[in-house]
Design a protein around this motif. Structure first.
Motif, PDB file in Angstrom:
ATOM      1  N   ARG A 123       0.864  -1.130   0.176  1.00  0.00           N
ATOM      2  CA  ARG A 123       0.138  -0.008  -0.008  1.00  0.00           C
ATOM      3  C   ARG A 123       0.938   1.251  -0.039  1.00  0.00           C
ATOM      4  N   GLU A 158       0.181   0.353  11.773  1.00  0.00           N
ATOM      5  CA  GLU A 158      -0.638   0.215  10.574  1.00  0.00           C
ATOM      6  C   GLU A 158      -0.839  -1.087   9.889  1.00  0.00           C
ATOM      7  N   TRP A 210       0.124  -4.024  11.799  1.00  0.00           N
ATOM      8  CA  TRP A 210       0.271  -5.074  12.506  1.00  0.00           C
ATOM      9  C   TRP A 210      -0.601  -6.100  12.632  1.00  0.00           C
ATOM     10  N   TYR A 270       0.425  -6.686   4.909  1.00  0.00           N
ATOM     11  CA  TYR A 270       0.667  -5.602   4.236  1.00  0.00           C
ATOM     12  C   TYR A 270       2.124  -5.239   4.450  1.00  0.00           C
ATOM     13  N   PHE A 293      -6.393 -10.295   6.369  1.00  0.00           N
ATOM     14  CA  PHE A 293      -6.387  -9.690   7.724  1.00  0.00           C
ATOM     15  C   PHE A 293      -6.436  -8.364   7.544  1.00  0.00           C
ATOM     16  N   PRO A 312      -5.368  -5.147   9.631  1.00  0.00           N
ATOM     17  CA  PRO A 312      -4.560  -5.086  10.873  1.00  0.00           C
ATOM     18  C   PRO A 312      -5.163  -4.660  12.022  1.00  0.00           C
TER      19      PRO A 312
END
Lengths: 349, 349, 349, 349
Positions: A277, A289, A291, A295, A344, A346
């Motif tokens: 991202r 951001e 966790w 990503y 998922f 975060p």
């Protein structure tokens, strides 16, 4: 789907192994059928991990390729350096596909491995056959491979942040300086004074400057992408938190480029990838951001005064930096969508 | 000694002010006689700080230079940007010596101040008269001065780590890149989402890349020392801890220099200074090793592959980066040993 | 004063020992002349503690009472359970005064010690001669004693919070429930999975319910004060922080008492003591309000619905709970003011 | 399944709302079709939450029941106290089912609500119709209900730990003392000095002793289960971590009971429930063992010396204590398996 892929995990008592268990629990097309630990074989898995009570109550298996072949199709190796080099051939010969999360198959040069890891290198032909699974860069090679070498946590954050700029010719590879910071889980579950709570809490420290074993791995890819030898300055720091890596990277800009040009270039480079991202101008990513997710978030700041760019890249070291990317590689090996079972959100805060 | 220096503190309800109170409590030749807060005047000091119960129970004074002159000889200003510029002239005219912990008198160029702080600059002749109190570099000028501008936290850690190498001609000033990290107390006591516990805990984030107001302060001194204009790349990051700053600094080496040569050069440069400690080769300082103390600890790693040096410098941002260095400056102003009342052993762990 | 008391510290490589070094560095009438470690004798003290670089560079001494007697007058033992019992007699016979920070001389009953500590008890007559140095309660006995047993961290916070209410007859001793919480430094510097950073960060856990070795020590004093046998429910929890203990204590009120009556009674009880601070009604202490200091802060909440009182008591476990109280006892032994060299302002934030 | 349940979330900019978004993202039979914030309507959801970039990019809706009815079937209210009481009737009248995460519909007595919340109580008939959704205790009533009042975080951890013992007659309800500890996210996303990072880090504090608004909610259920009025002593503490609640509970045992008997009794009580896990004798749960999951883990320690039991219960306050249990209630309302979409493995470490 009629049948699920059967998965075994060696090294289930470390953080990489137990994170594989967490993530694979919600994978729609794969299931963990064997958790393996040479040191704890025969004891219940949840003994060492009360958070797995009621979830994974089975006994740990021993490292036995023939037995594991009867239970699994793919095996993940989440073992300390040096172990995968020893046990991988038997797993491959038994007909299992192997995804190695350690550094044993990352460096194509045995001499380089032995210099940085101080252990005997893995043997041929396995070393040459192993595909370096940095999915966003080498994903095509992963498809159909039998042996994947999963990248290190620092290299993942760093390379995803640097490769597009090098490919685009935006930065001078010779000028790259990497200031990386990691949460403590990257040091693993083995106890030491250096990871003792009272020593690390309310503390920030630098370690292994220019000496981290991830340096040759980073330079291998940078050199491949730049099509010439690249050496870098690479610093690592320990942050008083459990998960998260940030790589802050500096480079001299070739010509003139704005922050917006970097953003546009990276967005195009990663247009087809779901796990990278790019932050808009003025925003930089923080480790929280991402966790718990797969990503990698990247932001930019161009400084016209010095004509340098600062690139900030963050990942969860246990997910995109280890277990998550390993599953992404498994998906690619199987010809599935790379994000299968990995979408998922975060965990925030 | 027959008499003690009488000290007033403006801004006693912020972290800088309350740290001055803590440190001055054990100063052998100075005592705090007035704690001042325009917003809380007339209320007991310990109301906002239960840890000062039984220790400082007096009422907060208002900002009244004439009154304060009857109670104090020196006044510390631990106020937000823009306040010191307004109130300093009256304090000086009342015959008080002033040590300003804010940025208001640091930049000699009013235009530069207004560009980076977005506020009106301090007036002349005070701006020109103010001495920049980076004690280890400009200590001689501090002696006898009436107005001291105490350096910022990031500049202190950074400049103590860079100045000797520049003076010795060991590094190219144009190549300097500074990757700085700070505990959250550096953001002060004012509440915001950015310093909300749940947002910062288990998080690491970058902020204000190339935009921090400490940049012109750092470049002012680097240019002064290099005797030519220096611009730098300067990044700041927030660490999930309360106190501590680390500056990790990168520069190209001029000629060839070993880590040992850097160490020897810095030891000589700081031979007479009590608060700078140089780590031996192979050791790098961690922020906790200076926690609660006025030390600045510095370590080095020369990389022969890239011919760059990495310099790591740590301080406690509230002590050497604020209140401690301000007291050090007070000591120098008074002609005392600079370490008077400041010989705290770091709190470990 | 012409001469300083010479102090030796055995166990200088643990947190208790190194905290003694920090606190004694600013004591006006005592100086550390020998730091002793059987495991590291002959190596520089600062090797294991970089924060002591330039501050304490001497080599560590071995445990040799005759030698130590030539260098010191008082010896602090900050050693693991079982060590002090073995080495104390030789120190006493050599003419040194001994302050033991371990549990070896706290329990007057050898059987009780062996039941809770699983080690042989200390020998007579030393066990009987040792004075339990809970300074605010037994300070008179400490004066002139040759062997002091310094209280445990949990007992200090707990007993200072309970003794006045029992003495005043305000609470029923049989109803006491103690819910205690500690920072991780209380577990010492020895590494284990239980104190591994990644396991404890962002975690809160209970341990040793009704089994902590501090229980008999607490009950010994409560029984002494109540003049009848008292048994308690005592729970311990680990908080993800380094320093600080809070004891939250519950008891049934005898008759009717208001929060204000508890406050008045405690203020009177501790009227002459400098290190106990009683919070006003409506305020409860937090551990950070005593961080780095020798204070014990206490607050109260009476609940008229249940006729129970909740008493909250906080200390820094390494200061009032260990090294600070040990120095307070040294001061009392020497006939000095108990606060000599201990008037630290808590570090906040 | 052909169609998915359409879900709207009011209060999407708080921690409860954003956690609903995270958890519902992987629900197989429900999807979030509207995220609503009166304060930020019309702005992109991910503006305030960069971790949702690429995941939830839509604009925030305003609070408009008629509009929301066109987009959703069920609405979750994750709003501050007092808001749900005002807006719920319109949502119900529009034909939406409502699950309220605030305290507005928990207390059946308006007088009690107004005493503890200092706000006007919700109106009838809604207050009477609302079902208190403590799923493991009142799950049967949840099925088919139109308005669910989701329990508070402290009550969830506490009641799941106490109800079976009371039902079994193992403990005396009049003797119950509850010592609860919470991570800071329980205080929400609103900024204040009390949740400022530097004030809370390395700190542990008690607050609202006997005054927390969750007390009447706990006593309402305990009285219901005990079939007589129960009052309790209830203390709350803030732990320097983001997520997690532990309730340590004390009670006098009726007759004689062993730890094993408690365990057997609880295992039987929760035999059909997937989200309560009972620890074996000798093990106590830690908050991290349920981090990010919907589990409530419970352990026991019987003390024969005092004939008291200590019960330790842990949850993730944002999951089982808020968003997770709300989804569990949604599942029950819809007649689905309560664990649908909630089978997360706790994130460890």
């Amino acid at each position: 789907m009629s049948e699920q892929l059967r998965v075994a995990i060696v090294g289930s008592t470390g953080y990489g192994g137990v994170e594989l268990v967490r993530l694979l629990a919600s994978h729609p097309q794969a299931k963990v059928t064997s958790v393996i630990s040479s040191s704890s074989a025969g004891t219940p898995f949840s003994d060492g991990f009360p958070h797995l009570q009621h979830i994974r109550e089975e006994l740990l298996d021993d490292v036995d390729p023939a037995l594991i072949r009867t239970k699994a199709d793919v095996v993940f190796l989440a073992t300390p350096a040096g172990v995968a080099a020893k046990i991988t051939p038997a797993f491959l010969q038994a007909g299992l596909k192997v995804i190695d999360l350690s550094g044993d198959y990352r460096l194509k040069s045995p001499a380089l491995y032995e210099e940085w890891y101080k252990k005997p290198a893995a043997e041929e032909p396995y070393l040459s056959e192993a595909v370096f699974g940095l999915a966003e860069i080498y994903g095509e090679r992963v498809k159909g491979a039998a042996l994947i070498s999963n990248p290190g946590c620092y290299p993942t954050a760093t390379l995803l942040g640097l490769v597009p700029a090098i490919k685009a010719g935006f930065i001078d590879p010779a000028s790259i300086i990497i200031d990386a910071k990691s949460g403590v889980s990257g040091a693993g579950r083995g106890v030491s004074l250096g990871t003792h709570y009272s020593e690390l809490n309310e503390n920030f420290k630098a370690y292994k400057l220019n000496q981290h074993q991830h340096i040759p791995e980073i330079e291998m890819v940078l050199s491949d992408v730049a099509e010439k030898p690249v050496v870098t300055t690479f610093s690592t720091h320990l942050v008083p938190m459990t998960r998260g890596i940030m790589s802050t990277m500096y480079a001299n800009i070739v010509g003139e480029r704005t922050t917006e040009q970097f953003i546009a270039s990276y967005k195009e480079f990663y247009a087809d990838r779901q796990f990278v991202r790019i932050r808009p101008a003025g925003l930089l990513p923080a480790t929280k951001e991402v966790w718990g997710s797969n990503y990698c978030d990247i932001g930019f700041a161009v400084d016209t005064r010095t004509n340098r760019v600062t690139i900030v890249s963050v990942i969860d070291n246990l997910v995109k930096g280890a277990a998550g990317q390993a599953i992404q590689n498994m998906n690619l090996m199987m010809g599935w969508d790379e994000s299968l079972g990995l979408q998922f959100v975060p965990a925030y805060p």
